[in-house]
Design a protein around this motif. Structure first.
Motif, PDB file in Angstrom:
ATOM      1  N   ARG A  69       0.838  -1.202   0.000  1.00 11.68           N
ATOM      2  CA  ARG A  69       0.000   0.000   0.000  1.00 11.68           C
ATOM      3  C   ARG A  69       0.875   1.254   0.000  1.00 11.68           C
ATOM      4  NH1 ARG A  69      -5.447  -0.093   3.267  1.00 11.68           N
ATOM      5  NH2 ARG A  69      -5.575  -1.776   1.752  1.00 11.68           N
ATOM      6  N   ALA A  70       1.931   1.249   0.799  1.00  9.65           N
ATOM      7  CA  ALA A  70       2.841   2.397   0.822  1.00  9.65           C
ATOM      8  C   ALA A  70       3.425   2.622  -0.573  1.00  9.65           C
ATOM      9  CB  ALA A  70       3.948   2.181   1.846  1.00  9.65           C
ATOM     10  N   ALA A  71       3.829   1.550  -1.228  1.00 14.66           N
ATOM     11  CA  ALA A  71       4.397   1.667  -2.579  1.00 14.66           C
ATOM     12  C   ALA A  71       3.359   2.186  -3.570  1.00 14.66           C
ATOM     13  CB  ALA A  71       4.941   0.319  -3.038  1.00 14.66           C
ATOM     14  N   ARG A  72       2.130   1.676  -3.492  1.00 16.96           N
ATOM     15  CA  ARG A  72       1.073   2.091  -4.420  1.00 16.96           C
ATOM     16  C   ARG A  72       0.797   3.585  -4.330  1.00 16.96           C
ATOM     17  NH1 ARG A  72      -4.679  -0.612  -3.779  1.00 16.96           N
ATOM     18  NH2 ARG A  72      -3.714  -0.578  -1.761  1.00 16.96           N
ATOM     19  N   TYR A  73       0.854   4.131  -3.114  1.00 15.07           N
ATOM     20  CA  TYR A  73       0.545   5.554  -2.927  1.00 15.07           C
ATOM     21  C   TYR A  73       1.797   6.434  -2.854  1.00 15.07           C
ATOM     22  CZ  TYR A  73      -4.319   4.303  -2.305  1.00 15.07           C
ATOM     23  OH  TYR A  73      -5.592   3.844  -2.516  1.00 15.07           O
ATOM     24  N   GLY A  74       2.954   5.833  -3.071  1.00 19.01           N
ATOM     25  CA  GLY A  74       4.188   6.609  -3.034  1.00 19.01           C
ATOM     26  C   GLY A  74       4.507   7.155  -1.660  1.00 19.01           C
ATOM     27  N   ALA A  75       4.070   6.461  -0.624  1.00 18.91           N
ATOM     28  CA  ALA A  75       4.285   6.911   0.753  1.00 18.91           C
ATOM     29  C   ALA A  75       5.657   6.483   1.260  1.00 18.91           C
ATOM     30  CB  ALA A  75       3.201   6.341   1.666  1.00 18.91           C
ATOM     31  N   THR A  76       6.251   7.324   2.057  1.00 19.49           N
ATOM     32  CA  THR A  76       7.512   6.997   2.711  1.00 19.49           C
ATOM     33  C   THR A  76       7.213   6.309   4.030  1.00 19.49           C
ATOM     34  OG1 THR A  76       8.596   8.910   1.725  1.00 19.49           O
ATOM     35  CG2 THR A  76       9.627   7.959   3.691  1.00 19.49           C
ATOM     36  N   ILE A  77       7.822   5.139   4.239  1.00 17.81           N
ATOM     37  CA  ILE A  77       7.653   4.432   5.512  1.00 17.81           C
ATOM     38  C   ILE A  77       8.643   5.014   6.507  1.00 17.81           C
ATOM     39  CG2 ILE A  77       7.841   2.219   6.701  1.00 17.81           C
ATOM     40  CD1 ILE A  77       6.958   0.905   4.034  1.00 17.81           C
ATOM     41  N   HIS A  78       8.111   5.470   7.620  1.00 14.68           N
ATOM     42  CA  HIS A  78       8.922   6.018   8.719  1.00 14.68           C
ATOM     43  C   HIS A  78       9.009   4.982   9.825  1.00 14.68           C
ATOM     44  CE1 HIS A  78       8.592   9.977   6.846  1.00 14.68           C
ATOM     45  NE2 HIS A  78       7.298   9.717   6.697  1.00 14.68           N
ATOM     46  N   TYR A  79       9.948   5.203  10.756  1.00 16.49           N
ATOM     47  CA  TYR A  79      10.098   4.284  11.892  1.00 16.49           C
ATOM     48  C   TYR A  79      10.169   5.109  13.161  1.00 16.49           C
ATOM     49  CZ  TYR A  79      11.407   0.065  14.384  1.00 16.49           C
ATOM     50  OH  TYR A  79      11.430  -1.009  15.240  1.00 16.49           O
ATOM     51  N   ASP A  80       9.206   4.879  14.042  1.00 15.19           N
ATOM     52  CA  ASP A  80       9.155   5.578  15.318  1.00 15.19           C
ATOM     53  C   ASP A  80      10.010   4.814  16.325  1.00 15.19           C
ATOM     54  OD1 ASP A  80       7.785   7.646  17.111  1.00 15.19           O
ATOM     55  OD2 ASP A  80       7.390   5.744  18.150  1.00 15.19           O
ATOM     56  N   THR A  81      11.117   5.414  16.758  1.00 11.64           N
ATOM     57  CA  THR A  81      12.047   4.706  17.634  1.00 11.64           C
ATOM     58  C   THR A  81      11.531   4.561  19.067  1.00 11.64           C
ATOM     59  OG1 THR A  81      13.263   6.763  18.022  1.00 11.64           O
ATOM     60  CG2 THR A  81      14.093   5.300  16.286  1.00 11.64           C
ATOM     61  N   ALA A  82      10.661   5.437  19.521  1.00 11.48           N
ATOM     62  CA  ALA A  82      10.114   5.310  20.879  1.00 11.48           C
ATOM     63  C   ALA A  82       9.214   4.075  20.986  1.00 11.48           C
ATOM     64  CB  ALA A  82       9.339   6.562  21.273  1.00 11.48           C
ATOM     65  N   SER A  83       8.406   3.845  19.957  1.00 13.80           N
ATOM     66  CA  SER A  83       7.504   2.695  19.986  1.00 13.80           C
ATOM     67  C   SER A  83       8.068   1.490  19.238  1.00 13.80           C
ATOM     68  CB  SER A  83       6.152   3.076  19.386  1.00 13.80           C
ATOM     69  OG  SER A  83       6.293   3.433  18.030  1.00 13.80           O
ATOM     70  N   GLU A  84       9.187   1.695  18.516  1.00 13.22           N
ATOM     71  CA  GLU A  84       9.779   0.653  17.663  1.00 13.22           C
ATOM     72  C   GLU A  84       8.725   0.127  16.696  1.00 13.22           C
ATOM     73  OE1 GLU A  84      12.905  -0.334  17.383  1.00 13.22           O
ATOM     74  OE2 GLU A  84      13.854   0.420  19.205  1.00 13.22           O
ATOM     75  N   ALA A  85       8.128   1.047  15.925  1.00 15.12           N
ATOM     76  CA  ALA A  85       7.077   0.662  14.992  1.00 15.12           C
ATOM     77  C   ALA A  85       7.133   1.492  13.714  1.00 15.12           C
ATOM     78  CB  ALA A  85       5.705   0.833  15.649  1.00 15.12           C
ATOM     79  N   PRO A  86       6.917   0.840  12.571  1.00  7.90           N
ATOM     80  CA  PRO A  86       6.852   1.563  11.303  1.00  7.90           C
ATOM     81  C   PRO A  86       5.449   2.124  11.065  1.00  7.90           C
ATOM     82  CG  PRO A  86       6.746  -0.775  10.884  1.00  7.90           C
ATOM     83  CD  PRO A  86       6.905  -0.606  12.375  1.00  7.90           C
ATOM     84  N   TYR A  87       5.408   3.199  10.297  1.00  8.39           N
ATOM     85  CA  TYR A  87       4.132   3.825   9.950  1.00  8.39           C
ATOM     86  C   TYR A  87       4.320   4.652   8.693  1.00  8.39           C
ATOM     87  CZ  TYR A  87       5.974   8.252  11.643  1.00  8.39           C
ATOM     88  OH  TYR A  87       6.740   9.382  11.806  1.00  8.39           O
TER      89      TYR A  87
END
Length: 149
Positions: A69-87
């Motif tokens: 889905r991120a690729a389809r919409y050209g979204a950049t995947i970020h990584y939140d280091t406090a929660s250790e989770a991608p979004y």
């Protein structure tokens, strides 16, 4: 169970934030022997339409679909280091804004590191993550895997 902080009917946030997991484990190890604790881990994500409206439901899916889905919409995947989770955030074809929180190999590794740090018995899944092909490889790099029935 160390998941569902971000849940299908709730406000957008990581499903399994490591900072919250640590709070749960800090208490759990005072009440339960570490050798008896299997940490339940999540292997999915949620897509919330923004702005969040109470009573609406997020869409759930596996990590592979999240990346697609991120690729389809050209979204950049970020990584939140406090929660250790991608979004990531994206705008759909109808102009609606979304946020997706999900798990990936990095966040899964953070959970495994937590199991090791706390000296727990291991991890457990509600259902095996068939849409998360990295799981067997990350597990094999960290533990001796045994299937219990």
């Amino acid at each position: 169970m160390t998941y569902e902080w971000g849940w299908i009917g709730g406000r957008p946030m990581p499903v399994s934030p490591i900072n919250e997991i640590q709070k749960v484990l800090n208490y759990a190890v005072t009440a339960i022997p570490r050798s008896k604790i299997l940490m339940g881990v999540s292997v999915y994500g949620y897509d919330w339409k923004l702005p969040f409206q109470p009573g609406t439901l997020a869409e759930s899916f596996g990590p592979q679909i999240a990346v697609q889905r991120a690729a389809r919409y050209g979204a950049t995947i970020h990584y939140d280091t406090a929660s250790e989770a991608p979004y990531f955030n994206y705008v759909d074809a109808q102009g609606n804004e979304h946020i997706v929180w999900f798990e990936d190999a990095r966040s899964f590794q953070a959970k495994l590191d937590t199991v090791r740090t706390y000296g727990l018995r291991g991890i457990s899944f509600w259902s095996y993550p068939t849409e998360f092909p990295q799981v067997p490889y990350v597990l094999a790099d960290n533990f001796q895997v045994r299937k219990l029935s």
